[in-house]
Design a protein around this motif. Structure first.
Motif, short mmCIF file in Angstrom:
data_model
loop_
_atom_site.label_atom_id
_atom_site.label_comp_id
_atom_site.label_asym_id
_atom_site.label_seq_id
_atom_site.Cartn_x
_atom_site.Cartn_y
_atom_site.Cartn_z
N ILE A 39 5.34 1.27 -9.38
CA ILE A 39 5.98 -0.02 -9.34
C ILE A 39 5.10 -1.24 -10.19
N GLY A 40 3.68 -0.91 -9.85
CA GLY A 40 2.80 -1.86 -10.40
C GLY A 40 2.96 -1.86 -12.01
N GLY A 41 3.27 -0.61 -12.72
CA GLY A 41 3.53 -0.59 -13.90
C GLY A 41 4.77 -1.16 -14.45
N GLN A 42 5.84 -1.22 -13.83
CA GLN A 42 7.16 -1.88 -13.66
C GLN A 42 6.74 -3.25 -13.75
N PRO A 102 0.90 -1.33 0.00
CA PRO A 102 -0.06 0.08 -0.10
C PRO A 102 0.78 1.18 -0.14
N ALA A 103 1.96 1.31 0.63
CA ALA A 103 2.78 2.68 0.95
C ALA A 103 3.53 2.97 -0.44
N GLY A 104 3.65 1.96 -1.20
CA GLY A 104 4.30 2.10 -2.57
C GLY A 104 3.36 2.34 -3.82
N ARG A 105 2.21 2.19 -3.77
CA ARG A 105 1.48 2.56 -4.68
C ARG A 105 1.26 3.80 -5.24
N GLU A 156 -8.82 -11.98 -14.62
CA GLU A 156 -9.99 -11.74 -14.06
C GLU A 156 -9.83 -11.04 -13.00
N VAL A 157 -10.71 -10.02 -12.90
CA VAL A 157 -10.69 -8.74 -11.85
C VAL A 157 -12.03 -8.26 -11.49
N ALA A 158 -12.21 -8.03 -10.18
CA ALA A 158 -13.35 -7.60 -9.62
C ALA A 158 -13.77 -6.52 -10.20
N SER A 166 -8.16 0.47 -9.12
CA SER A 166 -6.83 0.46 -9.27
C SER A 166 -6.04 -0.44 -10.28
N ALA A 167 -6.69 -1.86 -10.12
CA ALA A 167 -6.52 -2.81 -11.11
C ALA A 167 -6.88 -2.70 -12.49
N ASP A 168 -8.13 -2.25 -12.46
CA ASP A 168 -8.85 -1.88 -13.84
C ASP A 168 -7.96 -0.85 -14.56
#
Ligand SMILES: CC(C)(COP(=O)(O)OP(=O)(O)OC[C@H]1O[C@@H](n2cnc3c(N)ncnc32)[C@H](O)[C@@H]1OP(=O)(O)O)[C@@H](O)C(=O)NCCC(=O)NCCS
Length: 142
Positions: free
Chosen positions: A80-83, A73-76, A100-102, A107-109
């Motif tokens: 980082i997710g993009g990397q 959470p602190a790094g969002r 598959e995503v809720a 954020s994931a979408d």
């Protein structure tokens, strides 16, 4: 990554997914499949701050599945997710990737759409509480 990273991954997964976290046994099973069809990439900034897990079948025509991606959470919202996604998709040259995503996971979408995933289907009311599961697909564009 190595099996030494397992406790850190389990702990991070718990922070990110709570009751939906994978158990130590489940993570160990993922590790056991590294030589078979799993790819696990981690973001390491002295400590593990993110990870992505892919199911990459050895048969090139079979679809790849993105099973899990998370960032502490602190790094969002710091890239980082993009990397992780860039590194993951670089392993998927010429392949189709499904996930598959809720439906309410903004954020994931947002991350998936930013990387060219498109919604192709829905499982209505799939999750507890009635939330839809959205199936998304990525194909390498040349
Ligand atoms: C989804 C997740 C991995 C994104 O990681 P991140 O490190 O915050 O992502 P980044 O900072 O690299 O963001 C990359 C892009 O994704 C999109 N994005 C990320 N978070 C977003 C949000 N909250 N809302 C909308 N779009 C978002 C944006 O397009 C962003 O680019 P931008 O910052 O230039 O606008 C993270 O929010 C997370 O761990 N969520 C909890 C776990 C989870 O739900 N995983 C998915 C199901 S397995």
């Amino acid at each position: 990554m190595t099996a030494d990273d397992l406790p850190a991954l389990v702990a991070l997964d718990e922070v990110c997914f709570g009751s939906e976290a994978w158990s130590t046994v489940s993570w160990a099973a993922e590790f056991d499949r590294l030589s078979e069809d799993r790819v696990i990439l981690v973001a390491d900034e002295g400590a593990i701050v993110g990870y992505v897990v892919l199911l990459v079948p050895p048969v090139a025509l079979d679809v790849v599945e993105l099973l899990r991606i998370a960032v502490a959470p602190a790094g969002r919202r710091t890239g980082i997710g993009g990397q992780l996604m860039t590194a993951a998709l670089s392993k998927c040259s010429g392949r189709t990737v499904l996930l598959e995503v809720a439906a309410g996971n903004e954020s994931a979408d947002g991350l998936y759409r930013a990387f060219g995933f498109e919604e192709i289907s829905r499982r209505r009311g799939y999750y507890a509480g009635g939330e839809d599961a959205v199936i998304m697909r990525w194909r390498e564009t040349v």
